[in-house]
Design a protein around this motif. Structure first.
Motif, PDB file in Angstrom:
ATOM      1  N   ASP A  71       0.832  -1.211   0.000  1.00 20.10           N
ATOM      2  CA  ASP A  71       0.000   0.000   0.000  1.00 20.10           C
ATOM      3  C   ASP A  71       0.862   1.255   0.000  1.00 20.10           C
ATOM      4  O   ASP A  71       0.340   2.362  -0.100  1.00 20.10           O
ATOM      5  CB  ASP A  71      -0.905   0.009   1.240  1.00 20.10           C
ATOM      6  CG  ASP A  71      -1.801  -1.213   1.283  1.00 20.10           C
ATOM      7  OD1 ASP A  71      -2.630  -1.358   0.376  1.00 20.10           O
ATOM      8  OD2 ASP A  71      -1.655  -2.041   2.218  1.00 20.10           O
ATOM      9  N   ASP A 115       0.990  -6.840   3.221  1.00 15.02           N
ATOM     10  CA  ASP A 115      -0.421  -6.459   3.341  1.00 15.02           C
ATOM     11  C   ASP A 115      -0.843  -6.079   4.746  1.00 15.02           C
ATOM     12  O   ASP A 115      -1.989  -5.677   4.960  1.00 15.02           O
ATOM     13  CB  ASP A 115      -1.306  -7.637   2.893  1.00 15.02           C
ATOM     14  CG  ASP A 115      -0.809  -8.232   1.593  1.00 15.02           C
ATOM     15  OD1 ASP A 115      -0.572  -7.454   0.660  1.00 15.02           O
ATOM     16  OD2 ASP A 115      -0.633  -9.462   1.538  1.00 15.02           O
ATOM     17  N   ARG A 117      -3.424   0.735  -4.653  1.00 15.77           N
ATOM     18  CA  ARG A 117      -4.253  -0.277  -3.981  1.00 15.77           C
ATOM     19  C   ARG A 117      -5.164   0.345  -2.937  1.00 15.77           C
ATOM     20  O   ARG A 117      -6.262  -0.148  -2.703  1.00 15.77           O
ATOM     21  CB  ARG A 117      -3.366  -1.343  -3.351  1.00 15.77           C
ATOM     22  CG  ARG A 117      -4.187  -2.556  -2.932  1.00 15.77           C
ATOM     23  CD  ARG A 117      -3.340  -3.746  -2.602  1.00 15.77           C
ATOM     24  NE  ARG A 117      -2.733  -3.631  -1.286  1.00 15.77           N
ATOM     25  CZ  ARG A 117      -2.101  -4.633  -0.693  1.00 15.77           C
ATOM     26  NH1 ARG A 117      -1.971  -5.803  -1.308  1.00 15.77           N
ATOM     27  NH2 ARG A 117      -1.561  -4.459   0.498  1.00 15.77           N
TER      28      ARG A 117
END
Ligand SMILES: *Cc1c(COP(=O)(O)O)cnc(C)c1O
Length: 370
Positions: free
Chosen positions: A284, A312, A364
């Motif tokens: 991210d 993640d 994302r």
């Protein structure tokens, strides 16, 4: 992608942009600059904030926009922006040159190769910045070559000229004095030409570099609420965060003394404790090198990250946030439901700068404007 509740991305990470804060920060830059005109630097997709959104938010405030790519400058023109546009690295290839005149773009001319391309072109821009290398040794003509470059530009019919330079250490103890002296000894031979020197750090720290009503300063990071100075927090400068990276807890673990967290088991609990797992990782754009202890806010409490950042997920200490549970809001940086965390503080912990954090956020994380 996340237009309606029905098709909203369910993973809770969000990148929230507060363009009212951008306008607020611009007004701070205006106060610092006095009568000097201001380029709003929106290169690198407005430091990750979205160049079109940033330009829309600042269109009535800024005197012009500064960025890198001719293509992006044209895209601004096609969206109706009329203000001057400065191409901070000029042009890279001859095929860009026709667009400079057509779209009223001002290139920075920093190398003889660009002069050669210009002299071979049939249409030339009406305006240009001549970049003088006063010691940074990145782009620009040395003062002893800059006069000839200036005359060459004039001979090519480029009439609206500005002299510029860029400071290497406006954010450090060394300061700008030597570069400023070098620049001024050149520029005083051309007293009729406007100049452009100051970036954010120089605007804040070196009033003597700001210039007068015909001159231009080039603030970037301070518009986005980052401090360019390691020893002065953005809040002390009266700046507000524009970008908030926020997410939620998606898991909670209860550790016993001796338990370890994450890849490599880099964090080990020295007592029983609760650990929150946050839906945010380096994919991210969160810095993977942020060590245990990097500030993060969960359920309104300022706390710390634990262990290694994964692709993640990352972990945070909930010892001081007993109410936190799955679904509790988390602020990675900015000012969100989870609490407030200065991007500069996260960056400092990770051995980075806020510029880098802002530019590194990936697609994302769905974007929202407030
Ligand atoms: C990026 C850039 C700026 C803005 O710098 P900040 O430190 O973000 O204020 C100014 N001038 C030039 C030439 C730049 O490349």
């Amino acid at each position: 992608m996340q237009k309606t509740a029905a098709n909203a991305v369910a993973r809770p990470i969000r990148l929230r942009m507060d363009f009212a804060a951008l306008r607020h920060n611009f007004s701070k830059a205006r106060q610092l600059a006095g009568a000097t005109k201001l380029w709003a630097v929106i290169k690198a997709n407005a430091y990750g904030h979205g160049q079109f959104q940033a330009a829309r938010a600042l269109d009535d405030l800024a005197d012009g926009f500064a960025l890198l790519e001719t293509e992006n400058a044209i895209a601004l023109r096609e969206r109706g922006h009329q203000k001057p546009i400065l191409l901070l690295e000029g042009f890279f290839a001859p095929r860009e040159i026709a667009a400079l005149a057509r779209f009223r773009l001002t290139p920075v001319i920093h190398d003889p190769a660009q002069l050669e391309m210009l002299s071979a072109a049939s249409e030339r821009p009406a305006s240009a910045y001549l970049k003088v290398n006063t010691g940074m040794n990145r782009l620009g003509f040395r003062p002893e070559a800059a006069g000839a470059a200036l005359r060459q530009l004039e001979a090519l019919g480029v009439r609206d000229l500005t002299l510029m330079s860029h400071f290497a250490e406006a954010d450090a103890a060394t300061g700008v004095a030597a570069q400023l002296r070098c620049f001024q000894s050149f520029a005083e031979c051309f007293p009729h030409l406007p100049v452009s020197l100051a970036n954010s750090a120089a605007l804040i720290r070196f009033p003597e570099s700001r210039g007068g009503p015909n001159d231009w300063a080039r603030p970037g990071i301070l518009l986005y609420g980052g401090s360019p100075l390691a020893d002065v927090a953005a809040q002390q400068l009266g700046l507000r965060p524009v970008m908030t990276l926020e997410s939620r807890l998606i898991g909670v673990q209860t550790l016993a003394a001796g338990d370890r967290v994450g890849y490599g088991g880099l964090f080990q609990a020295d007592r029983d404790m609760r650990v929150g797992i946050v839906a945010c990782g380096y994919a991210d754009g969160y810095p993977r090198h942020a060590p245990t202890g990097t500030p993060i806010a969960a359920a309104g409490v300022l706390t710390r990250t634990l262990g290694r950042v994964s692709m993640d997920m990352l972990a945070c200490d909930l010892s001081c946030a007993p109410a936190a549970r799955v679904g509790s809001p988390v602020t990675l940086w900015g000012d969100g439901e989870g609490g407030a965390v200065a991007a500069d503080a996260v960056a400092a912990a990770a051995g980075a700068i806020s510029y880098e954090l802002f530019c590194a956020v990936t697609n994302r994380a769905p974007r929202e404007e407030v």
